[in-house]
Design a protein around this motif. Structure first.
Motif, PDB file in Angstrom:
ATOM      1  N   ASP A 119       0.907  -1.024   0.269  1.00 56.94           N
ATOM      2  CA  ASP A 119       0.210  -0.027  -0.012  1.00 56.94           C
ATOM      3  C   ASP A 119       0.835   1.278   0.083  1.00 56.94           C
ATOM      4  N   LYS A 120       1.883   1.394  -0.942  1.00 55.35           N
ATOM      5  CA  LYS A 120       2.815   2.377  -1.039  1.00 55.35           C
ATOM      6  C   LYS A 120       3.570   2.836   0.052  1.00 55.35           C
ATOM      7  N   GLN A 121       3.649   1.826   0.975  1.00 54.66           N
ATOM      8  CA  GLN A 121       4.484   1.915   2.332  1.00 54.66           C
ATOM      9  C   GLN A 121       5.510   0.792   2.219  1.00 54.66           C
ATOM     10  N   VAL A 122       6.985   1.088   2.569  1.00 48.50           N
ATOM     11  CA  VAL A 122       7.916   0.231   2.738  1.00 48.50           C
ATOM     12  C   VAL A 122       7.542  -0.762   3.989  1.00 48.50           C
ATOM     13  N   THR A 123       7.871  -2.001   4.030  1.00 49.49           N
ATOM     14  CA  THR A 123       7.528  -2.911   5.012  1.00 49.49           C
ATOM     15  C   THR A 123       8.733  -3.676   5.553  1.00 49.49           C
ATOM     16  N   GLY A 124       9.778  -3.528   4.843  1.00 55.07           N
ATOM     17  CA  GLY A 124      11.093  -4.283   4.844  1.00 55.07           C
ATOM     18  C   GLY A 124      11.732  -5.029   3.736  1.00 55.07           C
ATOM     19  N   VAL A 125      12.548  -5.959   3.837  1.00 54.19           N
ATOM     20  CA  VAL A 125      13.116  -6.553   2.942  1.00 54.19           C
ATOM     21  C   VAL A 125      13.027  -8.097   2.773  1.00 54.19           C
ATOM     22  N   GLU A 126      13.510  -8.678   1.746  1.00 54.94           N
ATOM     23  CA  GLU A 126      13.636 -10.007   1.677  1.00 54.94           C
ATOM     24  C   GLU A 126      14.935 -10.318   1.049  1.00 54.94           C
ATOM     25  N   LEU A 127      15.768 -11.507   1.897  1.00 54.06           N
ATOM     26  CA  LEU A 127      17.091 -11.792   1.326  1.00 54.06           C
ATOM     27  C   LEU A 127      17.076 -13.046   0.478  1.00 54.06           C
ATOM     28  N   GLU A 128      18.267 -13.408  -0.076  1.00 57.22           N
ATOM     29  CA  GLU A 128      18.351 -14.457  -1.036  1.00 57.22           C
ATOM     30  C   GLU A 128      17.637 -15.929  -0.518  1.00 57.22           C
ATOM     31  N   ASP A 129      18.137 -15.933   0.859  1.00 60.41           N
ATOM     32  CA  ASP A 129      17.815 -17.391   1.516  1.00 60.41           C
ATOM     33  C   ASP A 129      16.356 -17.276   1.873  1.00 60.41           C
ATOM     34  N   GLY A 130      15.567 -16.164   1.456  1.00 64.87           N
ATOM     35  CA  GLY A 130      14.181 -16.293   1.921  1.00 64.87           C
ATOM     36  C   GLY A 130      13.850 -15.575   3.146  1.00 64.87           C
ATOM     37  N   THR A 131      14.735 -15.164   4.039  1.00 64.41           N
ATOM     38  CA  THR A 131      14.496 -14.454   5.240  1.00 64.41           C
ATOM     39  C   THR A 131      13.784 -13.155   5.069  1.00 64.41           C
ATOM     40  N   THR A 132      12.913 -12.833   5.764  1.00 65.26           N
ATOM     41  CA  THR A 132      12.310 -11.590   5.527  1.00 65.26           C
ATOM     42  C   THR A 132      12.312 -10.779   7.003  1.00 65.26           C
ATOM     43  N   LEU A 133      12.768  -9.374   6.698  1.00 60.98           N
ATOM     44  CA  LEU A 133      13.236  -8.330   7.819  1.00 60.98           C
ATOM     45  C   LEU A 133      12.281  -7.324   7.833  1.00 60.98           C
ATOM     46  N   ALA A 134      11.649  -6.876   8.606  1.00 59.92           N
ATOM     47  CA  ALA A 134      10.752  -5.838   8.715  1.00 59.92           C
ATOM     48  C   ALA A 134      11.354  -4.401   9.409  1.00 59.92           C
TER      49      ALA A 134
END
Length: 558
Positions: free
Chosen positions: A256-271
């Motif tokens: 919804d036009k707001q950054v929420t975090g990132v996803e890494l190559e190994d599938g980890t998601t960080l908020a």
């Protein structure tokens, strides 16, 4: 989400590290993610044969004396006593060599103008106009950086009249206005490898501010470029932040036009509600975030953006000292026609290399034991090359998965260009091949492999939309960009300034005027002690990987 942070910085070039350090010093929980195993981006170093350490991108810095911008940025983080600078020759920190002229560039606009008039006696009027325009623009830009005032558009125009008149026009247009000969144009644009653009590409503002930066004094960091990155990592970690190297971000997450975090190559998601991308700007928009999250006009400008020229670099070590050279960079030009050189270069790098830039690390930093053994020399030879992959015998870059290093056509072209550069280099400084103990060539594909820059350029964007414009604000809430492709431009001071400006936006305070006036946001008492075995490369791996295997060493250093 696997973990949560106040801010995540993607990429650890100096822009990202400076931003992260100020956010950490400002009380935020910050995470820096770097796909390479060493932080620092173009400021990092590498080691060979346990005897030599080569700087990748820190060849010299300007404005590092009292009142300088770079010392102010570092001082605001509590690093005033931990990063030192050695000044180069004030009477000639750059030596420009043309077939019929040699100009040693001194500190100060007045002295610089005097040297130019001596070399170009029939062009004094144009030179005075040129110097007046460039000095005025540089002063206006510096004043804006350091002001604590919030200016209206009208006030901004009043305070920057010369920038309004000339700032977004090209250097070629100013040359034409001044009526310069090809020789004058070549002498004045001789250091264009500092920003990777021809006179017809670069704005007057970029040329003026880069030139002014060095005319305030040229310096080299004691201990090499890695000192900058390692010191910033120490600040980040000392204030509760974290650096993770060998951690590749594949996606910046948006909802919804707001950054929420990132996803890494190994599938980890960080908020995180804030993500600062220090990755290549075009890759940030088109790959990491995705064009669907941006206005169509912005996506079009990004797809059509032109990167700066890519570069070929020779890393050279000799088993003898270089004699007869000043503590200066050398800018060698084959002829007096820089415009023709760029035009020919667009068609391919021939065996007659048009120009070279020499950076002599062992002359700039003679007392640092990692540079080279006593009695040896360590230097770099650089030139520009055409953009694109075709001339290297490949269809795409390493970021897209191209395995190029054993490609026959690539190796053949690399060997050809290496030989051509060595021939030109010996024309410039005399014979040295019999003394070579290490020779290594880095191409644009090397640059792209380590920094993931579009087209393998170290200079970011040459153009993005209308003349003289660069990306600044992002339409996705919580998303920020720093680095070579953003509005402050390329070079160490530019990206560090951009990092401070980004942190200022996030923290809601004008940091650069504060720290230039002497404010210290970081707590120097939190910084770790450095013993005799302290190694900036080890520090730049981050706490979790500091003891991992594979760290190159110099001699018996641990």
């Amino acid at each position: 989400m696997d973990e949560r942070f106040d801010a995540i910085v993607v990429g650890s070039g100096l822009g990202g590290l400076v931003c992260a350090a100020y956010l950490a010093a400002g009380g935020q929980r910050v995470l820096v993610l770097e796909h390479h195993d060493i932080a620092g981006g173009n400021s990092h170093v590498f080691r060979r044969r346990r005897r030599y350490e080569f700087d990748v991108g820190v060849h010299y810095l300007g404005d590092c004396g009292p009142g300088g911008v770079i010392p102010a940025i570092l001082g605001g983080l509590g690093l005033a006593d931990r990063v030192r600078f050695r000044e180069m020759d004030r009477d000639g920190f750059d030596r420009t060599v043309l077939p019929d002229a040699v100009v040693d560039v001194p500190v100060g606009w007045d002295q610089y103008l005097k040297r130019l008039e001596e070399a170009l006696p029939g062009e004094s009027a144009g030179l005075r106009t040129f110097a007046a325009v460039c000095e005025a623009i540089a002063e206006e830009m510096r004043s804006l950086l350091l002001t604590s005032d919030e200016l209206t558009a009208i006030e901004l125009m009043k305070r920057t009249p010369e920038t309004a008149r000339w700032g977004r026009r090209t250097l070629d247009e100013l040359f034409t206005e001044c009526g310069f000969s090809p020789k004058a144009r070549t002498l004045l644009a001789a250091q264009s490898l500092n920003y990777g653009m021809s006179p017809s590409q670069v704005s007057v503002t970029t040329h003026a501010t880069v030139t002014d930066h060095y005319l305030r004094g040229a310096y080299y960091p004691v201990g090499g470029g890695q000192m900058l990155g390692a010191s910033l990592v120490e600040v980040i970690e000392a204030h509760g932040g974290e650096l993770r190297t060998s951690a590749t971000v594949t996606r910046i997450l948006v909802s919804d036009k707001q950054v929420t975090g990132v996803e890494l190559e190994d599938g980890t998601t960080l908020a995180a509600p804030v993500v600062v991308s220090n990755a290549d700007f075009s890759r940030t928009v088109l790959d990491l975030v995705g064009p669907e999250h941006f206005p169509r006009s912005m996506v079009t400008k990004t797809r059509e953006a032109v990167p700066g020229w890519p570069m070929v670099v020779l890393y050279v070590a000799l088993d003898r000292e270089l004699t007869g050279l000043p503590n200066a960079n050398l800018w060698w030009h084959r002829d007096n026609d820089i415009d023709g050189a760029y035009a020919r270069l667009a068609d391919g790098l021939t065996d007659e290399v048009p120009f070279l830039f020499f950076s002599f690390a062992s002359l700039k930093d003679p007392d640092t034991r990692t540079v080279c053994p006593p009695g040896h020399s360590n230097f770099q030879i650089m030139t520009l090359c055409p953009p694109g992959y075709a001339s290297w015998g490949v269809e795409q870059g390493p970021t897209a998965g191209e395995r190029y290093r054993r490609n026959h056509d690539y190796r053949t072209e690399k060997d050809r260009i290496t030989e051509a550069m060595l021939v030109a280099a010996e024309q410039a400084i005399g014979p040295f091949r019999d003394s070579i103990t290490h020779l290594e060539t880095a191409t644009p594909l090397t640059q792209e492999r380590y920094t993931r820059s579009t087209g393998g350029t170290p200079f970011g964007l040459a153009s993005w939309g209308s003349a003289g414009t660069r990306p600044e604000r992002m339409p996705v809430r919580g998303l920020h960009v720093v680095g070579q492709g953003t509005r402050f431009g390329c070079g160490v001071m530019a990206v560090m300034t951009g990092g401070v400006a980004c942190a200022s936006t996030i923290l809601g305070r004008r940091l650069l005027p504060e720290v230039h006036a002497g404010a210290v946001l970081g707590d120097p008492t939190l910084l770790p002690e450095r013993d005799e075995n302290w190694d900036p490369l080890r520090v730049s791996r981050g706490t979790a990987r500091r003891g991992a295997k594979g760290l190159a060493r110099i001699g018996g250093a641990r």
